[in-house]
Design an enzyme around this catalytic site. Structure first.
Site, PDB file in Angstrom:
ATOM      1  N   GLN A 156       1.023  -1.099   0.311  1.00 40.13           N
ATOM      2  CA  GLN A 156       0.162   0.185  -0.015  1.00 40.13           C
ATOM      3  C   GLN A 156       0.738   1.168   0.045  1.00 40.13           C
ATOM      4  O   GLN A 156       1.920   1.389   0.863  1.00 40.13           O
ATOM      5  CB  GLN A 156      -0.696  -0.583   0.972  1.00 40.13           C
ATOM      6  CG  GLN A 156      -1.777   0.809   1.285  1.00 40.13           C
ATOM      7  CD  GLN A 156      -2.177   1.319   2.844  1.00 40.13           C
ATOM      8  OE1 GLN A 156      -1.925   0.896   3.469  1.00 40.13           O
ATOM      9  NE2 GLN A 156      -3.141   2.134   3.140  1.00 40.13           N
ATOM     10  N   GLU A 166      -2.878  10.607  18.785  1.00 46.33           N
ATOM     11  CA  GLU A 166      -4.093  11.579  18.601  1.00 46.33           C
ATOM     12  C   GLU A 166      -4.750  11.692  17.711  1.00 46.33           C
ATOM     13  O   GLU A 166      -5.999  12.246  17.787  1.00 46.33           O
ATOM     14  CB  GLU A 166      -3.112  12.847  18.299  1.00 46.33           C
ATOM     15  CG  GLU A 166      -1.399  13.022  19.383  1.00 46.33           C
ATOM     16  CD  GLU A 166      -1.007  11.564  19.454  1.00 46.33           C
ATOM     17  OE1 GLU A 166      -0.420  11.081  18.122  1.00 46.33           O
ATOM     18  OE2 GLU A 166       0.202  12.062  20.654  1.00 46.33           O
ATOM     19  N   GLU A 185      -9.307  -0.625   6.680  1.00 53.91           N
ATOM     20  CA  GLU A 185      -7.954  -1.026   7.567  1.00 53.91           C
ATOM     21  C   GLU A 185      -8.643  -0.885   8.674  1.00 53.91           C
ATOM     22  O   GLU A 185      -7.802  -2.116  10.096  1.00 53.91           O
ATOM     23  CB  GLU A 185      -7.211   0.061   7.086  1.00 53.91           C
ATOM     24  CG  GLU A 185      -5.877   0.144   8.313  1.00 53.91           C
ATOM     25  CD  GLU A 185      -4.996   1.159   8.225  1.00 53.91           C
ATOM     26  OE1 GLU A 185      -4.974   1.717   7.368  1.00 53.91           O
ATOM     27  OE2 GLU A 185      -3.868   0.443   8.147  1.00 53.91           O
ATOM     28  N   SER A 206       1.268   6.863   2.499  1.00 51.36           N
ATOM     29  CA  SER A 206       2.373   8.001   3.328  1.00 51.36           C
ATOM     30  C   SER A 206       3.745   8.356   2.678  1.00 51.36           C
ATOM     31  O   SER A 206       3.973   7.591   1.726  1.00 51.36           O
ATOM     32  CB  SER A 206       2.791   7.111   3.965  1.00 51.36           C
ATOM     33  OG  SER A 206       1.777   6.531   5.481  1.00 51.36           O
TER      34      SER A 206
HETATM   35  C1  FAD Z   1       3.841  -0.535  11.116  1.00 48.89           C
HETATM   36  C2  FAD Z   1       3.996   0.800  10.243  1.00 48.89           C
HETATM   37  C3  FAD Z   1       3.413   0.186   8.498  1.00 48.89           C
HETATM   38  C4  FAD Z   1       3.265   1.352   8.805  1.00 48.89           C
HETATM   39  N1  FAD Z   1       2.360   0.791   6.457  1.00 48.89           N
HETATM   40  C5  FAD Z   1       2.687   1.835   6.313  1.00 48.89           C
HETATM   41  C6  FAD Z   1       2.709   1.009   4.434  1.00 48.89           C
HETATM   42  O1  FAD Z   1       2.261  -0.098   4.554  1.00 48.89           O
HETATM   43  N2  FAD Z   1       1.897   1.940   3.801  1.00 48.89           N
HETATM   44  C7  FAD Z   1       1.617   3.070   4.187  1.00 48.89           C
HETATM   45  O2  FAD Z   1       1.066   4.228   3.230  1.00 48.89           O
HETATM   46  N3  FAD Z   1       1.639   3.511   5.602  1.00 48.89           N
HETATM   47  C8  FAD Z   1       2.277   3.026   6.087  1.00 48.89           C
HETATM   48  N4  FAD Z   1       2.717   3.228   7.801  1.00 48.89           N
HETATM   49  C9  FAD Z   1       2.301   4.569   7.981  1.00 48.89           C
HETATM   50  C10 FAD Z   1       1.596   5.240   8.485  1.00 48.89           C
HETATM   51  O3  FAD Z   1       0.016   4.889   8.159  1.00 48.89           O
HETATM   52  C11 FAD Z   1       1.585   6.699   9.304  1.00 48.89           C
HETATM   53  O4  FAD Z   1       2.837   6.931   9.665  1.00 48.89           O
HETATM   54  C12 FAD Z   1       1.369   7.367   9.734  1.00 48.89           C
HETATM   55  O5  FAD Z   1      -0.592   7.833   9.196  1.00 48.89           O
HETATM   56  C13 FAD Z   1       1.124   9.230  10.300  1.00 48.89           C
HETATM   57  O6  FAD Z   1       1.697   9.358   9.746  1.00 48.89           O
HETATM   58  P1  FAD Z   1       2.963   9.895   9.683  1.00 48.89           P
HETATM   59  O7  FAD Z   1       4.151   8.704  10.127  1.00 48.89           O
HETATM   60  O8  FAD Z   1       3.848  11.236   8.548  1.00 48.89           O
HETATM   61  O9  FAD Z   1       2.683  11.333  11.207  1.00 48.89           O
HETATM   62  P2  FAD Z   1       2.242  12.654  11.323  1.00 48.89           P
HETATM   63  O10 FAD Z   1       1.228  12.449  10.256  1.00 48.89           O
HETATM   64  O11 FAD Z   1       3.589  13.514  10.718  1.00 48.89           O
HETATM   65  O12 FAD Z   1       2.285  12.561  12.768  1.00 48.89           O
HETATM   66  C14 FAD Z   1       3.056  12.964  13.283  1.00 48.89           C
HETATM   67  C15 FAD Z   1       2.863  13.390  15.212  1.00 48.89           C
HETATM   68  O13 FAD Z   1       1.846  14.377  15.111  1.00 48.89           O
HETATM   69  C16 FAD Z   1       0.305  14.296  15.575  1.00 48.89           C
HETATM   70  N5  FAD Z   1      -0.755  14.764  14.649  1.00 48.89           N
HETATM   71  C17 FAD Z   1      -0.893  14.857  13.380  1.00 48.89           C
HETATM   72  N6  FAD Z   1      -1.905  15.385  12.958  1.00 48.89           N
HETATM   73  C18 FAD Z   1      -2.566  15.332  13.764  1.00 48.89           C
HETATM   74  C19 FAD Z   1      -3.883  16.116  14.534  1.00 48.89           C
HETATM   75  N7  FAD Z   1      -4.591  16.692  13.787  1.00 48.89           N
HETATM   76  N8  FAD Z   1      -4.000  16.596  15.882  1.00 48.89           N
HETATM   77  C20 FAD Z   1      -3.010  15.819  16.503  1.00 48.89           C
HETATM   78  N9  FAD Z   1      -2.052  15.122  15.802  1.00 48.89           N
HETATM   79  C21 FAD Z   1      -2.063  15.124  14.979  1.00 48.89           C
HETATM   80  C22 FAD Z   1       0.935  12.446  15.636  1.00 48.89           C
HETATM   81  O14 FAD Z   1      -0.170  12.085  16.393  1.00 48.89           O
HETATM   82  C23 FAD Z   1       1.965  12.308  15.964  1.00 48.89           C
HETATM   83  O15 FAD Z   1       2.307  12.201  16.971  1.00 48.89           O
HETATM   84  C24 FAD Z   1       3.162   2.848   8.492  1.00 48.89           C
HETATM   85  C25 FAD Z   1       3.338   3.103   9.615  1.00 48.89           C
HETATM   86  C26 FAD Z   1       3.775   1.926  10.811  1.00 48.89           C
HETATM   87  C27 FAD Z   1       4.153   2.284  11.888  1.00 48.89           C
END
Ligand code: FAD
Length: 406
Positions: free
Chosen positions: A132, A371, A250, A135
């Site tokens: 998928q 969050e 999901e 991100s």
């Molecule tokens: C084990 C694992 C497997 C994964 N596998 C996939 C995959 O197969 N394909 C894929 O596409 N993605 C995958 N991901 C990615 C995952 O979907 C993202 O990590 C997740 O959506 C969070 O996005 P980010 O890491 O960019 O963090 P961000 O969105 O940048 O968030 C950073 C921090 O800000 C906080 N935050 C963000 N927005 C808000 C808000 N509106 N209000 C309050 N707080 C907020 C968050 O809670 C977090 O603490 C995976 C992640 C993990 C950990």
């Protein structure tokens, strides 16, 4: 609430056990199937594919899928029963979950007949693995802010950009990607969804080394990658609606509600560990801590059973099912940290407690961070006022990025 199997559920469970014990060895007491770090080992992938094919050929894969796509239209509770029983056997890791749980149902809902015929059967049997590609470095929780572009050129689309955290990209044949096709409209409106061949020229996959020693996910770079228009899923500009189907599937993934087992493991560990010259289990602070974990994991277990009861009665689970991840993931982190503490110096050696501890923060992020889960509960369950979303109606290209210009 009724926690016991109905007659039909007990029969289904017995049927599942009979199949499993014919093909797999049961786990020994205390043994787990936690093999995250080994997932990308070629031998593990071969074993996982063989197990998926055996399940499919005997009617035990894609249980809840419609019959026309090779499923058996099992109820959600039957699927939970199967997962509970399969987890008791020494089976290879499930590397097909993203495809079968999220991407297959998306093709069923939005794909053309040709796409369904080409992709679904091979996905169900595990012959082709899927990943998928949602991100990006600057689009996770705010998925609709993604920047990977797709530009139409003749009958093809040309993709440029970067995805990240793509689980299993390095052993997947196909990926599902959301791209920006029109930056002149609001951010949710300018997206289009595609199926992409992960072996296409211009794709570079770089594995990310994780703290627990595994490399389960990747950075994926796209440079002028061609995708034929026949691999577009849904209409141009309708990618957000297609992506929501994937995300809803999901969130619908349901756990087995086995919150109590971790505490039993802790009790065994405390009895085996020494603290100040006697068994750690005799220490009142250790007992207090284990009692606290027991109470919280029991709350989680019985909340999970409420979801199972709703499913068993054929009704839709209520908001309680959203609480599981928010409470369960931090609890898992605390329990594994305490298990390491109990082991003293031996806790610094990589073992299942250490691997669980290092992998546990990721579970608080994947599939919606703590969050974001709180925001969902606040807005959709408690009906609190929504967060201000200032960029919702602006054209995507006008949304400011980086520091303001002077
Ligand atoms: C084990 C694992 C497997 C994964 N596998 C996939 C995959 O197969 N394909 C894929 O596409 N993605 C995958 N991901 C990615 C995952 O979907 C993202 O990590 C997740 O959506 C969070 O996005 P980010 O890491 O960019 O963090 P961000 O969105 O940048 O968030 C950073 C921090 O800000 C906080 N935050 C963000 N927005 C808000 C808000 N509106 N209000 C309050 N707080 C907020 C968050 O809670 C977090 O603490 C995976 C992640 C993990 C950990």
């Amino acid at each position: 609430m009724d926690f016991n199997d109905t007659k039909a559920e007990a029969e289904f469970r017995a049927e599942a056990r009979a199949f499993l014990s014919k093909h797999m060895k049961p786990l020994s007491p205390g043994e787990t199937n936690n093999m995250l770090a080994e997932r990308d080992d070629p031998d593990t992938i071969t074993r996982a594919k063989a197990w998926q094919a055996t399940k499919k050929d005997n009617g035990w894969a894609v249980l809840t899928w419609p019959k026309e796509f090779g499923g058996r239209e099992a109820t959600p509770i039957q699927s939970v029963i199967w997962n509970q029983e399969e987890a008791k056997y020494r089976v290879p890791p499930n590397i097909f979950g993203i495809g079968l749980g999220m991407l297959g149902p998306t093709i069923m809902a939005h794909g053309t007949q040709e796409q369904k015929d080409r992709f679904i059967a091979k996905m169900a049997r595990g012959d082709e693995i899927w990943c998928q590609l949602f991100s990006e470095p600057a689009a996770g929780s705010d998925l609709a802010g993604l920047r990977t572009s797709a530009v139409k050129k003749g009958e093809d689309w040309i993709i440029n950009g970067q995805k990240i955290w793509t689980t299993g990209a390095h052993f997947s044949k196909w990926g599902m990607i959301v791209t920006r096709t029109d930056p002149t409209v609001a951010k949710h409106a300018g997206l289009t969804y595609f199926i992409v061949d992960m072996e296409a020229p211009g794709i570079e996959i770089r594995q990310i080394k994780q703290i627990n020693g595994g490399s389960g996910f990747n950075e994926v770079f796209f440079t002028d990658v061609k995708i034929p228009d026949s691999q577009r899923l849904g209409r141009v500009g309708d990618g957000w609606r297609v992506a929501l189907t994937t995300l809803m599937n999901e969130r619908a993934s349901i756990g087995g509600g086995g919150g109590g087992t971790r505490t039993e493991d802790l009790i065994r560990l405390a009895k085996e560990s020494e603290l100040n010259g006697r068994s750690a289990f005799e220490d009142s602070a250790v007992r207090q801590k284990i009692a606290d974990f027991y109470i919280r994991s029991s709350g989680l277990k019985y909340t999970g059973y409420r979801t199972l009861t709703a499913l068993s009665r054929g009704t839709t689970p209520g908001p309680e099912s959203s609480i599981g991840k928010l409470v369960g993931a931090p609890l898992g982190q605390e329990v594994s940290a305490f298990a390491i503490e109990l082991q003293g110096l031996a806790g610094s050696v990589m073992g299942s407690a250490q691997e669980g501890y290092l992998g546990s923060p990721g579970l608080r992020i994947a599939g919606g961070t703590d969050e974001i889960m709180r925001n969902i509960l606040a807005e959709r369950v408690l009906r609190l006022p929504p967060e201000p979303r200032l960029d919702k109606d602006s054209a995507f290209r006008d949304i400011p990025t980086g520091p303001p210009t002077k």
